[in-house]
Design an enzyme around this catalytic site. Sequence first.
Site, PDB file in Angstrom:
ATOM      1  N   MET A  28       0.853  -1.185   0.000  1.00  0.00           N
ATOM      2  CA  MET A  28       0.000   0.000   0.000  1.00  0.00           C
ATOM      3  C   MET A  28       0.900   1.249   0.000  1.00  0.00           C
ATOM      4  O   MET A  28       0.478   2.329   0.419  1.00  0.00           O
ATOM      5  CB  MET A  28      -0.924  -0.015   1.219  1.00  0.00           C
ATOM      6  CG  MET A  28      -1.862  -1.210   1.201  1.00  0.00           C
ATOM      7  SD  MET A  28      -3.373  -0.970   2.134  1.00  0.00           S
ATOM      8  CE  MET A  28      -2.733  -0.689   3.755  1.00  0.00           C
ATOM      9  N   ALA A  30       4.159   3.747   1.066  1.00  0.00           N
ATOM     10  CA  ALA A  30       4.868   4.126   2.304  1.00  0.00           C
ATOM     11  C   ALA A  30       5.959   3.086   2.560  1.00  0.00           C
ATOM     12  O   ALA A  30       6.077   2.543   3.664  1.00  0.00           O
ATOM     13  CB  ALA A  30       3.905   4.249   3.480  1.00  0.00           C
ATOM     14  N   HIS A  32       9.192   0.928   3.282  1.00  0.00           N
ATOM     15  CA  HIS A  32      10.284   1.030   4.255  1.00  0.00           C
ATOM     16  C   HIS A  32      11.220  -0.156   4.067  1.00  0.00           C
ATOM     17  O   HIS A  32      11.028  -0.979   3.135  1.00  0.00           O
ATOM     18  CB  HIS A  32       9.723   1.102   5.678  1.00  0.00           C
ATOM     19  CG  HIS A  32       8.720   0.033   5.991  1.00  0.00           C
ATOM     20  ND1 HIS A  32       9.046  -1.309   6.019  1.00  0.00           N
ATOM     21  CD2 HIS A  32       7.386   0.090   6.251  1.00  0.00           C
ATOM     22  CE1 HIS A  32       7.985  -2.020   6.310  1.00  0.00           C
ATOM     23  NE2 HIS A  32       6.937  -1.208   6.442  1.00  0.00           N
ATOM     24  N   HIS A  35       9.774  -3.533   3.280  1.00  0.00           N
ATOM     25  CA  HIS A  35       9.381  -3.758   1.880  1.00  0.00           C
ATOM     26  C   HIS A  35      10.628  -4.028   1.020  1.00  0.00           C
ATOM     27  O   HIS A  35      10.589  -4.847   0.103  1.00  0.00           O
ATOM     28  CB  HIS A  35       8.652  -2.536   1.317  1.00  0.00           C
ATOM     29  CG  HIS A  35       7.327  -2.267   1.964  1.00  0.00           C
ATOM     30  ND1 HIS A  35       7.107  -1.198   2.796  1.00  0.00           N
ATOM     31  CD2 HIS A  35       6.150  -2.932   1.902  1.00  0.00           C
ATOM     32  CE1 HIS A  35       5.851  -1.209   3.206  1.00  0.00           C
ATOM     33  NE2 HIS A  35       5.252  -2.251   2.688  1.00  0.00           N
ATOM     34  N   GLN A 152      -2.508 -12.408   7.583  1.00  0.00           N
ATOM     35  CA  GLN A 152      -2.688 -12.098   6.156  1.00  0.00           C
ATOM     36  C   GLN A 152      -1.927 -13.110   5.299  1.00  0.00           C
ATOM     37  O   GLN A 152      -2.482 -13.666   4.337  1.00  0.00           O
ATOM     38  CB  GLN A 152      -2.183 -10.680   5.890  1.00  0.00           C
ATOM     39  CG  GLN A 152      -2.041 -10.331   4.414  1.00  0.00           C
ATOM     40  CD  GLN A 152      -1.707  -8.873   4.200  1.00  0.00           C
ATOM     41  OE1 GLN A 152      -2.559  -8.010   4.320  1.00  0.00           O
ATOM     42  NE2 GLN A 152      -0.463  -8.568   3.868  1.00  0.00           N
TER      43      GLN A 152
HETATM   44  O1  PAF Z   1      -0.064  -5.805   3.462  1.00  0.00           O
HETATM   45  C1  PAF Z   1      -0.514  -4.875   2.746  1.00  0.00           C
HETATM   46  O2  PAF Z   1       0.152  -3.870   2.496  1.00  0.00           O
HETATM   47  C2  PAF Z   1      -1.928  -5.008   2.164  1.00  0.00           C
HETATM   48  O3  PAF Z   1      -2.785  -5.660   3.043  1.00  0.00           O
HETATM   49  C3  PAF Z   1      -1.951  -5.654   0.770  1.00  0.00           C
HETATM   50  C4  PAF Z   1      -1.476  -7.108   0.808  1.00  0.00           C
HETATM   51  C5  PAF Z   1      -1.084  -4.867  -0.194  1.00  0.00           C
HETATM   52  C6  PAF Z   1      -3.390  -5.666   0.230  1.00  0.00           C
HETATM   53  O4  PAF Z   1      -3.889  -4.379   0.110  1.00  0.00           O
END
Ligand code: PAF
Length: 282
Positions: A28, A30, A32, A35, A152
Amino acid sequence: MTELVRTRAELAKARAALTGTVGVVMTMGALHAGHETLLRAARERADHVLVTIFVNPLQFGPNEDFDRYPRTLEADLEVCRRAGADVVFAPDRGEVYPDGEPLVRVDPGRLADDLEGLSRPGFFHGVLTVVLKLFHLTRPDLAFFGEKDYQQLTLVRRMARDFDVPVEVVGVPTVREPDGLALSSRNRYLSPPEREAALTLSAALRAGAAAADRGEPGGEVLAAVHRALGDGPPGVEVDYVALTDADLEPGPPPGPARLLIAARVGTTRLIDNVAIRLAPRP
Ligand code: PAF
């Protein structure tokens, strides 16, 4: 070179030009260092790396931070360039949801009834719906998700399996600051005293992991976490502490397990978890 694409048509063209395996990192924005680790993992395993940047309105509750969620596209593109991403897909809302809010959503099933799902109703319906759409749009061979969002990751894995999505879902270990704080885009909301208070979460997980390393049973592992939390520093409101097996089923038998925590620090909700191994019962 990193190519920025904004529409489905541009994405389809850029995707068609990628030969060999494609690894996707869905974000999403932002971005860091956590990521960047996902991007590096993708770089190592796949011939090409495709990053998606989309703040998905479907996964935010009415009182959550959709409006104030940080949007930092220029800085994010710089991170993607540095990490050698081939394509960045940064669509707007209408591109992802051309017919408005989707009528049909992915039902995440009972694993979403607990933990994050309990405090964030509808959250995983929103996450899995957009992840499934992005799987179809990007057609990756591999998809990289951080272990920090362990529920998730588990649900995306299950969805890929249950819906026969031809993708390998790869979990990437959590990246932490030197003092233990798990990296999160939401850390930037924390004031310095809140950041200090937030360290209680990782410290409590470490205390639980140490108890597991000493061969203590699950009940003692949880007790060690609660002892470390104590009454908690002011401003920290613990939502849950949970001990599950590696697939998030409660009451884990001896073997690989997961210790998870969520808390509100000031107005910011933070989550964290660690892998542990429960010793065989004597
Ligand atoms: O983990 C995230 O940043 C979000 O939940 C994702 C997997 C990009 C889905 O919007």
